[in-house]
Motif scaffolding. Structure first.
Motif, PDB file in Angstrom:
ATOM      1  N   ASN A  61       2.854 -28.355  50.603  1.00  0.00           N
ATOM      2  CA  ASN A  61       2.395 -27.068  50.096  1.00  0.00           C
ATOM      3  C   ASN A  61       1.366 -26.456  51.032  1.00  0.00           C
ATOM      4  O   ASN A  61       0.771 -27.135  51.863  1.00  0.00           O
ATOM      5  N   GLU A  62       1.201 -25.167  50.869  1.00  0.00           N
ATOM      6  CA  GLU A  62       0.262 -24.371  51.662  1.00  0.00           C
ATOM      7  C   GLU A  62      -0.892 -23.869  50.800  1.00  0.00           C
ATOM      8  O   GLU A  62      -1.560 -22.902  51.165  1.00  0.00           O
ATOM      9  N   LEU A  63      -1.127 -24.502  49.670  1.00  0.00           N
ATOM     10  CA  LEU A  63      -2.120 -24.017  48.727  1.00  0.00           C
ATOM     11  C   LEU A  63      -3.515 -23.951  49.345  1.00  0.00           C
ATOM     12  O   LEU A  63      -4.215 -22.949  49.199  1.00  0.00           O
ATOM     13  N   ARG A  64      -3.921 -24.990  50.049  1.00  0.00           N
ATOM     14  CA  ARG A  64      -5.259 -24.991  50.652  1.00  0.00           C
ATOM     15  C   ARG A  64      -5.411 -23.833  51.639  1.00  0.00           C
ATOM     16  O   ARG A  64      -6.432 -23.148  51.657  1.00  0.00           O
ATOM     17  N   ARG A  65      -4.390 -23.606  52.449  1.00  0.00           N
ATOM     18  CA  ARG A  65      -4.453 -22.513  53.430  1.00  0.00           C
ATOM     19  C   ARG A  65      -4.597 -21.161  52.722  1.00  0.00           C
ATOM     20  O   ARG A  65      -5.456 -20.350  53.094  1.00  0.00           O
ATOM     21  N   SER A  76       3.843 -27.965  37.745  1.00  0.00           N
ATOM     22  CA  SER A  76       4.935 -27.540  36.871  1.00  0.00           C
ATOM     23  C   SER A  76       5.465 -26.205  37.386  1.00  0.00           C
ATOM     24  O   SER A  76       4.791 -25.514  38.170  1.00  0.00           O
ATOM     25  N   ILE A  77       6.634 -25.846  36.919  1.00  0.00           N
ATOM     26  CA  ILE A  77       7.192 -24.538  37.295  1.00  0.00           C
ATOM     27  C   ILE A  77       6.246 -23.423  36.850  1.00  0.00           C
ATOM     28  O   ILE A  77       5.985 -22.479  37.599  1.00  0.00           O
ATOM     29  N   GLU A  78       5.710 -23.556  35.645  1.00  0.00           N
ATOM     30  CA  GLU A  78       4.793 -22.538  35.131  1.00  0.00           C
ATOM     31  C   GLU A  78       3.570 -22.386  36.037  1.00  0.00           C
ATOM     32  O   GLU A  78       3.174 -21.271  36.378  1.00  0.00           O
ATOM     33  N   LEU A  79       2.977 -23.513  36.453  1.00  0.00           N
ATOM     34  CA  LEU A  79       1.808 -23.447  37.318  1.00  0.00           C
ATOM     35  C   LEU A  79       2.172 -22.907  38.695  1.00  0.00           C
ATOM     36  O   LEU A  79       1.423 -22.116  39.280  1.00  0.00           O
ATOM     37  N   ALA A  80       3.318 -23.288  39.222  1.00  0.00           N
ATOM     38  CA  ALA A  80       3.755 -22.770  40.521  1.00  0.00           C
ATOM     39  C   ALA A  80       3.894 -21.248  40.465  1.00  0.00           C
ATOM     40  O   ALA A  80       3.467 -20.543  41.390  1.00  0.00           O
ATOM     41  N   PHE A  81       4.448 -20.725  39.367  1.00  0.00           N
ATOM     42  CA  PHE A  81       4.562 -19.271  39.209  1.00  0.00           C
ATOM     43  C   PHE A  81       3.188 -18.623  39.112  1.00  0.00           C
ATOM     44  O   PHE A  81       2.943 -17.568  39.713  1.00  0.00           O
ATOM     45  N   LYS A  82       2.273 -19.233  38.370  1.00  0.00           N
ATOM     46  CA  LYS A  82       0.922 -18.678  38.245  1.00  0.00           C
ATOM     47  C   LYS A  82       0.235 -18.609  39.601  1.00  0.00           C
ATOM     48  O   LYS A  82      -0.412 -17.615  39.936  1.00  0.00           O
ATOM     49  N   LEU A  83       0.372 -19.673  40.386  1.00  0.00           N
ATOM     50  CA  LEU A  83      -0.259 -19.704  41.705  1.00  0.00           C
ATOM     51  C   LEU A  83       0.359 -18.652  42.630  1.00  0.00           C
ATOM     52  O   LEU A  83      -0.357 -17.941  43.339  1.00  0.00           O
ATOM     53  N   ALA A  84       1.678 -18.557  42.615  1.00  0.00           N
ATOM     54  CA  ALA A  84       2.345 -17.557  43.458  1.00  0.00           C
ATOM     55  C   ALA A  84       1.952 -16.148  43.028  1.00  0.00           C
ATOM     56  O   ALA A  84       1.689 -15.286  43.877  1.00  0.00           O
ATOM     57  N   ARG A  85       1.873 -15.910  41.741  1.00  0.00           N
ATOM     58  CA  ARG A  85       1.474 -14.587  41.246  1.00  0.00           C
ATOM     59  C   ARG A  85       0.029 -14.289  41.650  1.00  0.00           C
ATOM     60  O   ARG A  85      -0.298 -13.184  42.080  1.00  0.00           O
ATOM     61  N   TYR A  86      -0.828 -15.301  41.555  1.00  0.00           N
ATOM     62  CA  TYR A  86      -2.235 -15.107  41.928  1.00  0.00           C
ATOM     63  C   TYR A  86      -2.359 -14.689  43.392  1.00  0.00           C
ATOM     64  O   TYR A  86      -3.129 -13.793  43.730  1.00  0.00           O
ATOM     65  N   PHE A  87      -1.601 -15.364  44.268  1.00  0.00           N
ATOM     66  CA  PHE A  87      -1.678 -15.068  45.701  1.00  0.00           C
ATOM     67  C   PHE A  87      -0.694 -13.977  46.140  1.00  0.00           C
ATOM     68  O   PHE A  87      -0.593 -13.683  47.325  1.00  0.00           O
ATOM     69  N   CYS A 107       2.584 -13.904  46.327  1.00  0.00           N
ATOM     70  CA  CYS A 107       3.567 -14.421  47.278  1.00  0.00           C
ATOM     71  C   CYS A 107       4.702 -15.084  46.497  1.00  0.00           C
ATOM     72  O   CYS A 107       4.652 -15.185  45.272  1.00  0.00           O
ATOM     73  N   ARG A 108       5.694 -15.527  47.216  1.00  0.00           N
ATOM     74  CA  ARG A 108       6.799 -16.251  46.586  1.00  0.00           C
ATOM     75  C   ARG A 108       6.406 -17.716  46.419  1.00  0.00           C
ATOM     76  O   ARG A 108       5.609 -18.247  47.198  1.00  0.00           O
ATOM     77  N   ILE A 109       6.980 -18.374  45.427  1.00  0.00           N
ATOM     78  CA  ILE A 109       6.743 -19.809  45.245  1.00  0.00           C
ATOM     79  C   ILE A 109       7.095 -20.559  46.525  1.00  0.00           C
ATOM     80  O   ILE A 109       6.390 -21.473  46.938  1.00  0.00           O
ATOM     81  N   GLU A 110       8.177 -20.134  47.177  1.00  0.00           N
ATOM     82  CA  GLU A 110       8.621 -20.798  48.403  1.00  0.00           C
ATOM     83  C   GLU A 110       7.613 -20.664  49.536  1.00  0.00           C
ATOM     84  O   GLU A 110       7.621 -21.461  50.471  1.00  0.00           O
ATOM     85  N   ASP A 111       6.748 -19.644  49.461  1.00  0.00           N
ATOM     86  CA  ASP A 111       5.703 -19.497  50.471  1.00  0.00           C
ATOM     87  C   ASP A 111       4.611 -20.545  50.274  1.00  0.00           C
ATOM     88  O   ASP A 111       3.976 -20.971  51.244  1.00  0.00           O
ATOM     89  N   LEU A 112       4.394 -20.949  49.036  1.00  0.00           N
ATOM     90  CA  LEU A 112       3.366 -21.951  48.722  1.00  0.00           C
ATOM     91  C   LEU A 112       3.881 -23.380  48.778  1.00  0.00           C
ATOM     92  O   LEU A 112       3.161 -24.281  49.192  1.00  0.00           O
TER      93      LEU A 112
END
Length: 71
Positions: free
Chosen positions: A3-7, A41-52, A54-59
């Motif tokens: 993942n690229e979350l830290r970046r 989870s899928i739900e958390l992945a969507f929340k993170l992507a929405r926050y940034f 970007c697409r989930i695949e970017d994270l």
């Protein structure tokens, strides 16, 4: 899952605690995701992507084997 979350988090200057609060999880959860000890989870992945914004695949990169012969 890589993942690229830290970046993404570093680019906007957020602490783990700030990001955790923004997506309603603990700081430990964000740390575990960044250290590849926990897949969200899928739900958390969507929340993170929405926050940034970007697409989930970017994270997240699931590192799936894309060879159809192995299915």
């Amino acid at each position: 899952m890589k993942n690229e979350l830290r970046r993404y988090r570093d680019e906007v200057g957020l602490s783990q605690a700030d990001l955790a609060a923004a997506v309603s999880v603990s700081r430990q959860t964000i740390n575990a995701i960044e250290c590849d000890r926990y897949d969200p989870s899928i739900e958390l992945a969507f929340k993170l992507a929405r926050y940034f914004d970007c697409r989930i695949e970017d994270l997240f990169d699931p590192e799936l084997d894309t060879d159809p012969q192995n299915d």
